[in-house]
Each structure stands twice: as structure tokens, then as C-alpha cells.
Motif scaffolding. Structure first.
Motif, PDB file in Angstrom:
ATOM      1  N   LYS A   9     -14.892   5.520   0.972  1.00 47.27           N
ATOM      2  CA  LYS A   9     -14.118   6.683   0.786  1.00 47.27           C
ATOM      3  C   LYS A   9     -14.361   7.317  -0.605  1.00 47.27           C
ATOM      4  N   TYR A  49      -7.642  10.073  12.090  1.00 47.83           N
ATOM      5  CA  TYR A  49      -6.844  10.183  11.836  1.00 47.83           C
ATOM      6  C   TYR A  49      -5.695   9.984  12.370  1.00 47.83           C
ATOM      7  N   HIS A  51      -3.667   8.958  14.426  1.00 46.28           N
ATOM      8  CA  HIS A  51      -2.201   7.962  14.637  1.00 46.28           C
ATOM      9  C   HIS A  51      -1.631   8.340  13.395  1.00 46.28           C
ATOM     10  N   LEU A  52      -1.949   9.319  12.570  1.00 49.42           N
ATOM     11  CA  LEU A  52      -0.962   9.500  11.523  1.00 49.42           C
ATOM     12  C   LEU A  52      -1.465  10.710  11.215  1.00 49.42           C
ATOM     13  N   PHE A  57       2.543  12.045   4.993  1.00 51.58           N
ATOM     14  CA  PHE A  57       1.473  12.489   3.593  1.00 51.58           C
ATOM     15  C   PHE A  57      -0.205  13.152   4.821  1.00 51.58           C
ATOM     16  N   LEU A  61      -3.794  13.552   2.816  1.00 55.58           N
ATOM     17  CA  LEU A  61      -5.253  12.643   3.083  1.00 55.58           C
ATOM     18  C   LEU A  61      -5.956  13.498   3.602  1.00 55.58           C
ATOM     19  N   ARG A  85     -11.270  -7.055   7.880  1.00 53.79           N
ATOM     20  CA  ARG A  85     -10.167  -6.397   7.796  1.00 53.79           C
ATOM     21  C   ARG A  85      -9.585  -7.352   6.018  1.00 53.79           C
ATOM     22  N   THR A  91      -2.586  -1.438   3.677  1.00 53.44           N
ATOM     23  CA  THR A  91      -3.204  -0.593   2.903  1.00 53.44           C
ATOM     24  C   THR A  91      -2.147   0.083   1.510  1.00 53.44           C
ATOM     25  N   ARG A 102      -9.011  -4.448  -2.008  1.00 57.47           N
ATOM     26  CA  ARG A 102      -7.740  -3.597  -2.546  1.00 57.47           C
ATOM     27  C   ARG A 102      -7.415  -3.616  -3.787  1.00 57.47           C
ATOM     28  N   THR A 109      -1.539   3.371  -2.397  1.00 55.86           N
ATOM     29  CA  THR A 109      -2.180   3.596  -0.688  1.00 55.86           C
ATOM     30  C   THR A 109      -2.481   4.482  -0.553  1.00 55.86           C
ATOM     31  N   SER A 110      -2.748   5.456  -1.460  1.00 58.87           N
ATOM     32  CA  SER A 110      -3.082   6.763  -0.454  1.00 58.87           C
ATOM     33  C   SER A 110      -4.714   7.042  -1.276  1.00 58.87           C
ATOM     34  N   ASN A 112      -7.330   4.097  -1.958  1.00 60.05           N
ATOM     35  CA  ASN A 112      -7.281   2.916  -1.488  1.00 60.05           C
ATOM     36  C   ASN A 112      -9.010   2.576  -1.127  1.00 60.05           C
TER      37      ASN A 112
HETATM   38  P1  DAT Z   1      -6.117   1.204   6.667  1.00 56.62           P
HETATM   39  O1  DAT Z   1      -6.758   2.137   6.103  1.00 56.62           O
HETATM   40  O2  DAT Z   1      -4.996   0.418   5.980  1.00 56.62           O
HETATM   41  O3  DAT Z   1      -5.982   0.848   8.411  1.00 56.62           O
HETATM   42  P2  DAT Z   1      -3.740   3.374   8.111  1.00 56.62           P
HETATM   43  O4  DAT Z   1      -5.065   3.034   9.097  1.00 56.62           O
HETATM   44  O5  DAT Z   1      -2.498   3.150   8.447  1.00 56.62           O
HETATM   45  O6  DAT Z   1      -3.859   1.901   7.138  1.00 56.62           O
HETATM   46  O7  DAT Z   1      -3.776   4.814   7.321  1.00 56.62           O
HETATM   47  C1  DAT Z   1      -5.295   4.984   6.598  1.00 56.62           C
HETATM   48  C2  DAT Z   1      -5.024   5.769   5.441  1.00 56.62           C
HETATM   49  O8  DAT Z   1      -3.964   6.574   5.563  1.00 56.62           O
HETATM   50  C3  DAT Z   1      -4.963   4.612   4.511  1.00 56.62           C
HETATM   51  O9  DAT Z   1      -5.827   4.639   4.604  1.00 56.62           O
HETATM   52  C4  DAT Z   1      -4.102   5.592   3.168  1.00 56.62           C
HETATM   53  C5  DAT Z   1      -3.773   7.199   3.789  1.00 56.62           C
HETATM   54  N1  DAT Z   1      -1.866   5.828   3.826  1.00 56.62           N
HETATM   55  C6  DAT Z   1      -1.340   4.864   5.013  1.00 56.62           C
HETATM   56  N2  DAT Z   1      -0.195   5.108   4.938  1.00 56.62           N
HETATM   57  C7  DAT Z   1      -0.162   6.045   4.121  1.00 56.62           C
HETATM   58  C8  DAT Z   1       1.028   6.032   3.557  1.00 56.62           C
HETATM   59  N3  DAT Z   1       3.022   5.496   3.528  1.00 56.62           N
HETATM   60  N4  DAT Z   1       1.574   6.428   2.578  1.00 56.62           N
HETATM   61  C9  DAT Z   1       0.362   7.843   1.847  1.00 56.62           C
HETATM   62  N5  DAT Z   1      -0.844   7.285   1.863  1.00 56.62           N
HETATM   63  C10 DAT Z   1      -1.428   6.387   3.453  1.00 56.62           C
END
Ligand code: DAT
Ligand code: MG
Length: 153
Positions: A9, A49, A51-52, A57, A61, A85, A91, A102, A109-110, A112
């Protein structure tokens, strides 16, 4: 052989960590079969992303991921989805053990530095998302017999 998608990233690029991260995968014995620099669109960020997108956040992101170029990589190797992994760590980088990417190179976390596909099924989808068929390369590593025994391949 399994394949997995890795994204280095924009924080990894800004912090000049690309070479040292790729070196870790090379040294482990994983095979690089695709590599490019790209810039994600907001739409591709939302797909990747998905799923997020409802998380608080997510706006940060997306801004972080689309603002600067990133490096996309496809690695190949036996059970490489889990290997990568494990090499990356959890994360939240503050929980990542020393020795992981990492855990050695980040504290956030954000921010990473790296993405790795989380399952074989996800890897197949993610590789198609970022690479065309002719951007992936099949070639022989001349030292492969020193990386795997014949009966493991
Ligand atoms: P990973 O990258 O470990 O597979 P993820 O798929 O749950 O984790 O999340 C994707 C990305 O989103 C992660 O690398 C950073 C961001 N992220 C995830 N959870 C977060 C949080 N609680 N606060 C801030 N950023 C977050
Ligand atoms: Mg993930």
C-alpha cells in the motif's frame, strides 16, 4: 500450486519499504508471477474492501488507498495463501509479532503497509480483479528442486 494477491500500500511506497518486503517473499522461496504499479479508483477500492464499506473508518481507508499508487503482486507456491498471511501478521500491527512484516515494519491498524488474500477463494477473485491473464507469467525457476522436493510439487 496456489496463487495469492499481495498489495503493497501507499505507506509502504512512501516509506521506501517495497524492496525489502519483496525480498522477504523471494527469500522464503515464493515465486513472483505478476507485479505492477497501479492507482485504485474509488469503485475498485469499494469492490476490494466490500466487507468494510459500512465501517466508520472506510472513508479514511478509501482516501488512503486511492490517493497514491500501490504495488500489486501475485505470488505462487504450495499453500502460499496461508504462508503469506502468516508472514504478514494480524491487521493491527501493534499485535503483530516481531518477524512478521507488519510486526517488523509498522505500528498501526490503518497504516499496516500490506494486503494479502485471506483465503484461496478470495485470492482467485482478487487476482482476477487486479491482473489480466497475460499479466501473469508462467516460467521455470532453475533452482526449484532446491525449494521443493519432487514429491511436494
Ligand atoms: P487485513 O488487511 O488484515 O486482511 P481486513 O481485511 O479486515 O484486514 O481490513 C482491510 C484493511 O482495512 C486493513 O488492512 C486496514 C483497514 N482496517 C481494518 N480494520 C480497521 C480498523 N478497525 N480501523 C482502521 N482501519 C482498519
Ligand atoms: Mg483482508
Amino acid at each position: 500450486m496456489e496463487r495469492t494477491l499481495v498489495l503493497l500500500k501507499s505507506d509502504a511506497i512512501q516509506r521506501a519499504l517495497i524492496g525489502s518486503i519483496i525480498t522477504r517473499f523471494e527469500r522464503r522461496g515464493l515465486k513472483l508471477i505478476g507485479l505492477k504499479m497501479i492507482k485504485l479508483s474509488p469503485a475498485l477500492s469499494k469492490e476490494h474492501y466490500s466487507h468494510l464499506t459500512s465501517k466508520p473508518f472506510y472513508p479514511d481507508l478509501e482516501k488512503f488507498i486511492i490517493h497514491n499508487p500501490i504495488i500489486a503482486i501475485v505470488l505462487e507456491g504450495k499453500e502460499c495463501v496461508q504462508i503469506v498471511r502468516d508472514m504478514i501478521g494480524p491487521t493491527n500491527s501493534r499485535k503483530a509479532l516481531p518477524g512478521t512484516i507488519r510486526g517488523d515494519l509498522s505500528v498501526s491498524t490503518s497504516r499496516n503497509i500490506i494486503h494479502g488474500s485471506d483465503s484461496l477463494e478470495t485470492a482467485e477473485k482478487e487476482i482476477k480483479r487486479f491482473f489480466k491473464h497475460d499479466e501473469l507469467f508462467e516460467y521455470k525457476i532453475s533452482l526449484s528442486e532446491y525449494i521443493y522436493a519432487q514429491d511436494e510439487i
